[in-house]
Design a protein around this motif. Structure first.
Motif, PDB file in Angstrom:
ATOM      1  N   CYS A  17      36.490  48.561  44.307  1.00  0.00           N
ATOM      2  CA  CYS A  17      36.781  49.989  44.503  1.00  0.00           C
ATOM      3  C   CYS A  17      37.113  50.257  45.963  1.00  0.00           C
ATOM      4  O   CYS A  17      37.952  51.116  46.266  1.00  0.00           O
ATOM      5  N   ASP A  18      36.459  49.509  46.864  1.00  0.00           N
ATOM      6  CA  ASP A  18      36.769  49.677  48.298  1.00  0.00           C
ATOM      7  C   ASP A  18      38.244  49.400  48.557  1.00  0.00           C
ATOM      8  O   ASP A  18      38.888  50.095  49.342  1.00  0.00           O
ATOM      9  N   ASN A  19      38.758  48.360  47.916  1.00  0.00           N
ATOM     10  CA  ASN A  19      40.168  48.026  48.107  1.00  0.00           C
ATOM     11  C   ASN A  19      41.068  49.160  47.623  1.00  0.00           C
ATOM     12  O   ASN A  19      41.989  49.582  48.324  1.00  0.00           O
ATOM     13  N   LEU A  20      40.767  49.676  46.430  1.00  0.00           N
ATOM     14  CA  LEU A  20      41.614  50.749  45.887  1.00  0.00           C
ATOM     15  C   LEU A  20      41.520  52.017  46.739  1.00  0.00           C
ATOM     16  O   LEU A  20      42.520  52.709  46.955  1.00  0.00           O
ATOM     17  N   ARG A  21      40.315  52.297  47.240  1.00  0.00           N
ATOM     18  CA  ARG A  21      40.178  53.495  48.106  1.00  0.00           C
ATOM     19  C   ARG A  21      40.988  53.305  49.383  1.00  0.00           C
ATOM     20  O   ARG A  21      41.612  54.241  49.878  1.00  0.00           O
ATOM     21  N   GLY A  54      44.452  54.253  49.221  1.00  0.00           N
ATOM     22  CA  GLY A  54      44.706  55.670  48.983  1.00  0.00           C
ATOM     23  C   GLY A  54      44.186  56.157  47.642  1.00  0.00           C
ATOM     24  O   GLY A  54      44.389  57.319  47.274  1.00  0.00           O
ATOM     25  N   GLY A  55      43.573  55.249  46.887  1.00  0.00           N
ATOM     26  CA  GLY A  55      42.959  55.653  45.622  1.00  0.00           C
ATOM     27  C   GLY A  55      43.951  55.856  44.485  1.00  0.00           C
ATOM     28  O   GLY A  55      43.598  56.397  43.441  1.00  0.00           O
ATOM     29  N   HIS A  56      45.179  55.430  44.688  1.00  0.00           N
ATOM     30  CA  HIS A  56      46.122  55.574  43.585  1.00  0.00           C
ATOM     31  C   HIS A  56      47.151  54.443  43.602  1.00  0.00           C
ATOM     32  O   HIS A  56      47.343  53.762  44.614  1.00  0.00           O
ATOM     33  N   ILE A  57      47.811  54.296  42.481  1.00  0.00           N
ATOM     34  CA  ILE A  57      48.837  53.270  42.304  1.00  0.00           C
ATOM     35  C   ILE A  57      50.194  53.875  42.665  1.00  0.00           C
ATOM     36  O   ILE A  57      50.460  55.038  42.344  1.00  0.00           O
ATOM     37  N   LEU A 112      59.491  50.787  40.360  1.00  0.00           N
ATOM     38  CA  LEU A 112      59.231  50.309  39.001  1.00  0.00           C
ATOM     39  C   LEU A 112      58.338  49.076  39.015  1.00  0.00           C
ATOM     40  O   LEU A 112      58.133  48.446  37.987  1.00  0.00           O
ATOM     41  N   ALA A 113      57.848  48.698  40.205  1.00  0.00           N
ATOM     42  CA  ALA A 113      57.004  47.496  40.315  1.00  0.00           C
ATOM     43  C   ALA A 113      55.686  47.872  40.977  1.00  0.00           C
ATOM     44  O   ALA A 113      55.360  47.410  42.067  1.00  0.00           O
ATOM     45  N   GLU A 114      54.928  48.731  40.290  1.00  0.00           N
ATOM     46  CA  GLU A 114      53.694  49.232  40.891  1.00  0.00           C
ATOM     47  C   GLU A 114      52.684  48.108  41.155  1.00  0.00           C
ATOM     48  O   GLU A 114      51.942  48.146  42.144  1.00  0.00           O
ATOM     49  N   ASP A 115      52.696  47.080  40.303  1.00  0.00           N
ATOM     50  CA  ASP A 115      51.752  45.968  40.499  1.00  0.00           C
ATOM     51  C   ASP A 115      52.073  45.204  41.779  1.00  0.00           C
ATOM     52  O   ASP A 115      51.173  44.775  42.505  1.00  0.00           O
ATOM     53  N   THR A 116      53.354  45.029  42.042  1.00  0.00           N
ATOM     54  CA  THR A 116      53.763  44.301  43.247  1.00  0.00           C
ATOM     55  C   THR A 116      53.420  45.114  44.497  1.00  0.00           C
ATOM     56  O   THR A 116      52.944  44.566  45.496  1.00  0.00           O
ATOM     57  N   VAL A 117      53.638  46.425  44.414  1.00  0.00           N
ATOM     58  CA  VAL A 117      53.317  47.273  45.574  1.00  0.00           C
ATOM     59  C   VAL A 117      51.815  47.217  45.851  1.00  0.00           C
ATOM     60  O   VAL A 117      51.391  47.083  47.015  1.00  0.00           O
ATOM     61  N   THR A 118      51.006  47.281  44.797  1.00  0.00           N
ATOM     62  CA  THR A 118      49.554  47.195  44.978  1.00  0.00           C
ATOM     63  C   THR A 118      49.179  45.866  45.625  1.00  0.00           C
ATOM     64  O   THR A 118      48.334  45.803  46.528  1.00  0.00           O
ATOM     65  N   THR A 119      49.823  44.797  45.153  1.00  0.00           N
ATOM     66  CA  THR A 119      49.532  43.463  45.691  1.00  0.00           C
ATOM     67  C   THR A 119      49.915  43.390  47.171  1.00  0.00           C
ATOM     68  O   THR A 119      49.153  42.886  48.003  1.00  0.00           O
ATOM     69  N   PHE A 120      51.099  43.878  47.481  1.00  0.00           N
ATOM     70  CA  PHE A 120      51.563  43.852  48.879  1.00  0.00           C
ATOM     71  C   PHE A 120      50.630  44.685  49.762  1.00  0.00           C
ATOM     72  O   PHE A 120      50.218  44.255  50.836  1.00  0.00           O
ATOM     73  N   ASN A 121      50.308  45.900  49.309  1.00  0.00           N
ATOM     74  CA  ASN A 121      49.492  46.791  50.135  1.00  0.00           C
ATOM     75  C   ASN A 121      48.083  46.241  50.350  1.00  0.00           C
ATOM     76  O   ASN A 121      47.499  46.419  51.417  1.00  0.00           O
ATOM     77  N   THR A 122      47.545  45.598  49.317  1.00  0.00           N
ATOM     78  CA  THR A 122      46.222  44.984  49.463  1.00  0.00           C
ATOM     79  C   THR A 122      46.250  43.962  50.596  1.00  0.00           C
ATOM     80  O   THR A 122      45.359  43.942  51.466  1.00  0.00           O
ATOM     81  N   GLN A 123      47.286  43.135  50.606  1.00  0.00           N
ATOM     82  CA  GLN A 123      47.368  42.084  51.632  1.00  0.00           C
ATOM     83  C   GLN A 123      47.723  42.661  53.003  1.00  0.00           C
ATOM     84  O   GLN A 123      47.252  42.176  54.027  1.00  0.00           O
ATOM     85  N   LEU A 124      48.509  43.722  53.005  1.00  0.00           N
ATOM     86  CA  LEU A 124      48.832  44.373  54.287  1.00  0.00           C
ATOM     87  C   LEU A 124      47.599  45.038  54.888  1.00  0.00           C
ATOM     88  O   LEU A 124      47.483  45.162  56.109  1.00  0.00           O
ATOM     89  N   ALA A 125      46.675  45.452  54.014  1.00  0.00           N
ATOM     90  CA  ALA A 125      45.441  46.081  54.505  1.00  0.00           C
ATOM     91  C   ALA A 125      44.435  45.038  54.995  1.00  0.00           C
ATOM     92  O   ALA A 125      43.317  45.391  55.390  1.00  0.00           O
ATOM     93  N   GLY A 126      44.810  43.778  54.943  1.00  0.00           N
ATOM     94  CA  GLY A 126      43.945  42.734  55.496  1.00  0.00           C
ATOM     95  C   GLY A 126      43.050  42.049  54.494  1.00  0.00           C
ATOM     96  O   GLY A 126      42.248  41.181  54.845  1.00  0.00           O
ATOM     97  N   ARG A 127      43.174  42.442  53.214  1.00  0.00           N
ATOM     98  CA  ARG A 127      42.357  41.780  52.194  1.00  0.00           C
ATOM     99  C   ARG A 127      43.168  40.691  51.509  1.00  0.00           C
ATOM    100  O   ARG A 127      44.394  40.739  51.492  1.00  0.00           O
ATOM    101  N   ARG A 128      42.458  39.761  50.902  1.00  0.00           N
ATOM    102  CA  ARG A 128      43.147  38.669  50.227  1.00  0.00           C
ATOM    103  C   ARG A 128      43.218  38.917  48.727  1.00  0.00           C
ATOM    104  O   ARG A 128      42.378  39.598  48.147  1.00  0.00           O
TER     105      ARG A 128
END
Lengths: 86, 496
Positions: B224-228, B231-234, B239-255
């Motif tokens: 939940c920390d990662n999703l918060r 920004g708390g939303h997808i 049209l590639a929301e999963d890829t954006v989530t994946t990219f943003n997670t890694q850009l935020a410093g998480r693996r």
């Protein structure tokens, strides 16, 4: 509680016991993947080598340094990419 | 002018082998996976780790046929029942979803949540966001598993995914999604084979390089920390929301990590048209993501996403269809100029393709022997019958040399057979598109479309989708979201 019920109960709690069991499972699985891939790659390498030897392969090495420029009938220079492949 | 064109043509043909070499590189990376994966598991996992409370988020639009089985399955997973709950976000369904959910709540009580949107149809990301608003605003959930209504998880899948959060640097974990339709058809088995190479193998490679392209939409577990932090939303802009989530997670410093031993089964398209629609959406989404993150992908010092190994892989996948067309044109040009050496270059291209083809067969066998046994025919036919014949012909130098020398004059214009061989890379995509176009009701159309697909190949079909996606993006087409229809064919451990 029967042994089967006990196992089921233990499995629903991701505690140390289950984690250890899963780790062993995954270790075995990854080891199998690794060795299957190693053997498969060796087979591919052997197949390619055997094909190259048997087929007299002389046409898959790119050597740009030997590229030449030839004169054609129109008097203009044309590259001869044929040499790249010899 | 001619000099430049000839040199450029040779360069294009060599460039066309880059995606093939990258594919081979990804396969070789799998060799390093065991060491990295086991070191990670043994370093972080021990009995003192407390597993998180997980809410499974299931977006649903007219999924009454599959919801009962999948939600029941989720509630029976080997994960502590008091730490697992299921939230179904009903995207204004018009079928019996409401009744099915009422029945499920009667059986499972508060472990099953039914959240209904009155105005739906905006797409999966909007539906997920409605659920995330609820989940992230209560304090119970520590992790969210985003899945699809048709996906069936194996007993320990969630446990195997959640254990990775013992490492605080991990923000999200994805599982190995297997195509699980029963009975399997040529189409679904082709997808099953593709997933074994694209997920079980390629994602192991991504684990090794430490950067991931995309979390599987049907099985992504986030803290939940990662999703918060995201920004708390997808993301709803692509049209590639999963890829954006994946990219943003890694850009935020998480693996992000792929758990290859967490198996889940999903239903995938059983028709060329349905597959085309699904992949067109994915391919357009990837183009949108590329435009959005281009500077990041090109900067190796800024983030994980700039990792050169990842960047080359990302762009080679995108470029492959265009390189195939360009290579065909280059071969055609060289075939028509004296001394152009098109046969040798064609042979070089196809020999490279053949080696990679063998490597893919080997890696699918290695990472998922069960799937290989079920789908080896689809694997053999994956590049298409004609391409397979060209690859086999490339083994003998005399066959391709004869393409230009068939008239007895090495500098003679290319023959019809030669022209066919040179242009087939591009023509195969057209034939694959035709396979989609002729598909329809009736035995004849079905048989014709499958015949064309086997001739052209599943791989060229995906390349054709890439071209169609680029054309749509250039036309600035709307981000219409076409849902892939699910019929409840999926079963755990599909054996057919």
């Amino acid at each position: 509680m029967s042994e089967r019920q006990h196992d089921r109960e233990a499995d629903t709690v991701p505690g140390e016991c289950l984690q250890d069991r899963l780790y062993v499972e995954d270790q075995k699985s990854e080891t199998k993947v690794f060795w299957k891939l190693v053997v498969g790659l060796l087979l591919v390498i052997a197949a390619v080598a055997a094909t190259a030897v048997a087929g007299g392969d002389n046409a898959s090495t790119v050597v740009p340094a030997s590229t030449s420029v030839e004169q054609s009938d129109d008097g203009k220079s044309h590259p001869n990419p044929r040499r790249w492949l010899e | 002018m001619t000099d430049w064109v000839a040199y450029a043509a040779v360069g294009v043909i060599v460039a066309a082998t880059v995606p093939l070499i990258v594919a081979a590189y990804q396969i070789l990376l799998v060799l390093g996976h065991k060491r990295i994966y086991l070191r990670h598991l043994s370093g972080y996992l021990n009995g003192s780790y407390t597993f998180p409370n997980v809410t499974i988020l299931v977006p649903a639009w007219n999924e009454a046929d599959v919801l009962a089985a999948s939600v029941t399955r989720l509630c029976e997973l080997k994960y502590p029942s008091h730490q697992l709950r299921v939230c179904v976000v009903d995207d204004a369904s018009t079928d019996a979803t409401g009744e099915v959910m009422a029945d499920l709540r009667a059986v499972h009580g508060d472990r099953v949540i039914h959240l209904r949107r009155e105005h739906g149809g905006q797409g999966k990301a909007h539906t997920l966001n409605a659920g995330l608003d609820l989940i992230l605003n209560d304090q119970w959930s520590q992790a969210v598993l985003i899945t699809d209504a048709d996906v069936l998880f194996t007993d320990n899948a969630v446990t195997k995914m959640a254990r990775h959060f013992a490492d605080p640097s991990i923000g999200a974990v994805t599982a190995y999604i297997k195509e699980g339709s029963q009975p399997g058809t040529w189409m679904t088995k082709s997808v099953r084979y593709e997933y074994a190479s694209a997920q079980a193998a390629a994602r192991r490679g991504y684990n090794v390089i430490g950067t991931h392209a995309c979390l599987a939409g049907g099985a992504q577990l986030h803290t939940c920390d990662n999703l918060r932090q995201l920004g708390g939303h997808i993301d709803t802009t692509t049209l590639a929301e999963d890829t954006v989530t994946t990219f943003n997670t890694q850009l935020a410093g998480r693996r992000v990590i792929f758990e290859p031993n967490a198996l889940v089964y999903a239903e995938e398209p059983n028709s060329i048209r349905a597959l085309w629609g699904q992949r067109l959406r994915w391919a357009r989404g990837n183009l949108q993501v590329t435009a959005k993150y281009f500077p990041t992908l090109m900067n190796p010092f800024k983030s994980r996403l700039g990792n050169p190994a990842f960047t080359i892989t990302w762009f080679s996948v995108l470029a492959q269809p265009f390189l195939m067309i360009a290579a065909s044109l280059a071969l055609l040009y060289l075939a028509l100029v004296p001394g152009g050496q098109a046969p040798s270059l064609l042979r070089y291209l196809w020999l490279t393709a053949f080696v990679v083809y063998l490597l893919v067969l080997v890696v699918v066998f290695a990472v998922d022997t069960t799937t290989f046994k079920q789908t080896w025919k689809q694997g053999v036919a994956y590049p298409g019958v004609v391409n397979l014949a060209l690859m086999l012909a490339a083994i003998r130098p005399s066959v391709f040399a004869g393409l230009q020398d068939v008239t007895g004059d090495p500098d003679a214009p290319a023959t019809a057979v030669a022209l066919f061989a040179y242009t087939w890379l591009a023509v195969a995509m057209v034939v694959a598109w035709l396979a989609k176009q002729v598909e329809g009701p009736g035995r004849f159309r079905h048989a014709l479309s499958r015949f064309l697909l086997v001739i052209a190949g599943y791989g060229p079909l995906l390349c054709a989708v890439g071209i169609a996606a680029a054309a749509k993006q250039l036309r600035r087409a709307d981000n219409t979201w076409t849902k892939t229809e699910k019929t409840g064919r999926v079963q755990l451990g599909a054996q057919q």
